[in-house]
Design a protein around this motif. Structure first.
Motif, short mmCIF file in Angstrom:
data_model
loop_
_atom_site.label_atom_id
_atom_site.label_comp_id
_atom_site.label_asym_id
_atom_site.label_seq_id
_atom_site.Cartn_x
_atom_site.Cartn_y
_atom_site.Cartn_z
N GLN A 12 0.84 -1.21 0.00
CA GLN A 12 0.00 0.00 0.00
C GLN A 12 0.87 1.25 0.00
O GLN A 12 1.73 1.43 0.87
N GLU A 280 -2.25 -1.28 -3.30
CA GLU A 280 -1.82 -1.49 -4.68
C GLU A 280 -1.86 -2.97 -5.05
O GLU A 280 -1.99 -3.32 -6.23
N THR A 338 -4.83 -6.63 -7.77
CA THR A 338 -3.79 -5.61 -7.85
C THR A 338 -4.27 -4.38 -8.60
O THR A 338 -5.29 -4.39 -9.29
N SER A 339 -3.49 -3.32 -8.47
CA SER A 339 -3.66 -2.15 -9.32
C SER A 339 -2.90 -2.40 -10.62
O SER A 339 -2.18 -3.38 -10.77
N SER A 340 -3.04 -1.49 -11.57
CA SER A 340 -2.37 -1.66 -12.86
C SER A 340 -0.85 -1.64 -12.71
O SER A 340 -0.13 -2.30 -13.46
N ASP A 341 -0.33 -0.89 -11.71
CA ASP A 341 1.12 -0.80 -11.52
C ASP A 341 1.74 -2.13 -11.08
O ASP A 341 2.89 -2.41 -11.37
N ALA A 351 -6.87 -6.88 -11.78
CA ALA A 351 -7.61 -5.85 -11.05
C ALA A 351 -9.04 -6.30 -10.81
O ALA A 351 -10.00 -5.69 -11.27
#
Length: 372
Positions: A12, A280, A338-341, A351
């Motif tokens: 995070q 994240e 997850t996030s895109s990163d 995601a």
């Protein structure tokens, strides 16, 4: 497959903030890998998770950690025996707590108290964690029994622990028989990288001052830090089931904790920094062998290389979990959101909504129980 542990790994990113302060008012920190890291204590995040429970779970399933057990019992007794006087309720409630070796002591009157103000009801020496159902049963004993026994009190306080007491446990110094072992362990959150503490110098001006009056009416300093945190917690499903006394309830409690731990945030200085972020990456690993904290992935601090810290932290976490799998048996199941990163580097990352991950965890835990 027999799932014994639910490991929760969270990355995070948190902007300038002071969510958990030390005794000097600065963000907590720790040395790890020879480098100072930002730190958020496990106690702070457990308290935040409990606050999240209140928004999504039935109040009857929750607990209360307080010194004011006598007051709560007396309030419940007013519903159970409305004709009983306050003095009689207090006397009877005290007998029950005394039988459980929890006799409260009178509250000391503060010097600042208003003259003539009645002191509050007596309090225990320390915080005690009871489920609301347990407090109700203690109140029922007080109403129905003039001479409560230790056996009755122990029985009332040893069943229907509810979700919170079953997860976080209870320590009672004066009566070891009332102690409940926690089925959840929460690590102190650490930044995946070296972190510095900075200071915000601020001033304030009186709205009613004269326009030509120079200077500030208030001056202060607030310490803060920013970090990408690695957070970890694990649930002992066997102990959680034992505490709750029901397998289906244990699955539901585990799901509730996964959700609450993922979404919660300690509230320190939130009005100042508005630092509330979402994780994240969330990786939930169902294990048959033992819980595994993957913080070793960050023993060598992550260094930003023009793309921030999240992607590299995710890669490190992915590699560490893969190495754990080669060292121990493969996990029973792994769920990732997850996030895109972070999606490109965490194996199986996508995601997906958190609700989907939580549902999948519940389905796997239920299947594990049915396969026994």
């Amino acid at each position: 497959m027999s799932v014994r542990f639910v490991d929760i790994h969270v990355l995070q990113s948190v902007p300038p903030s002071c969510v958990n302060r030390d005794d000097t008012g600065s963000p907590k920190s720790a040395i790890y890998g020879g480098v100072r890291r930002s730190r958020v204590s496990s106690q702070a995040w457990k308290r935040a998770a409990r606050a999240d429970f209140e928004q999504h779970l039935d109040r009857a399933e929750l607990g209360v950690r307080t010194k004011r057990v006598l007051e709560l019992m007396v309030n419940d007794m007013a519903d159970l025996a409305p004709d009983m006087t306050l003095e009689e309720r207090v006397e009877r409630a005290n007998k029950v707590l005394d039988a459980g070796k929890l006799k409260p002591k009178p509250v000391k009157v503060k010097k600042s108290a208003v003259e003539g103000e009645e002191p509050g009801l007596a309090e225990t020496d320390y915080l005690i964690f009871f489920s609301r159902a347990q407090i109700r049963r203690l109140a029922e004993i007080a109403v129905g029994n003039d001479k409560p026994t230790a056996k009755e009190v122990l029985a009332a306080a040893s069943a229907e622990h509810g979700i919170e007491v079953s997860l976080f446990g209870r320590m009672v110094a004066d009566n070891k028989l009332l102690t409940v072992d926690a089925s959840v362990q929460v690590a102190h959150a650490l930044s995946t990288h070296g972190a510095e503490i900075e200071s915000d110098y601020f001033t304030a001006v009186d709205d009613k001052r004269e326009a030509d009056d120079q200077g500030a009416d208030m001056i202060g300093v607030v310490d803060f830090t920013s970090s990408t945190l690695y957070r970890y917690a694990t649930i002992n499903m066997g102990l959680l089931t034992e505490n709750l006394g029901d397998e289906a309830a244990a699955v539901r409690a585990a799901q509730a904790f996964v959700r609450a731990f993922t979404l919660s945030m300690p509230t320190g200085k939130q009005n100042t920094f508005a630092n509330r972020t979402l994780p994240e990456a969330v990786v939930v690993v169902l294990r048959e062998d033992q819980p595994v904290n993957a913080v070793g992935a960050f023993e060598a601090p992550v260094v930003a290389k023009g793309q921030g810290l999240v992607a590299e932290s995710a890669r490190r976490l992915n590699d560490k979990l893969a190495s754990v799998q080669s060292f121990l048996d493969a996990p029973a199941a792994t769920f990732v959101t997850t996030s895109s990163d972070a999606a490109d580097v965490l194996a199986g990352g996508a995601a997906v909504p958190l609700a989907t991950l939580v549902d999948s965890v519940g389905e796997s835990l239920t299947a594990s129980l049915e396969s026994k």
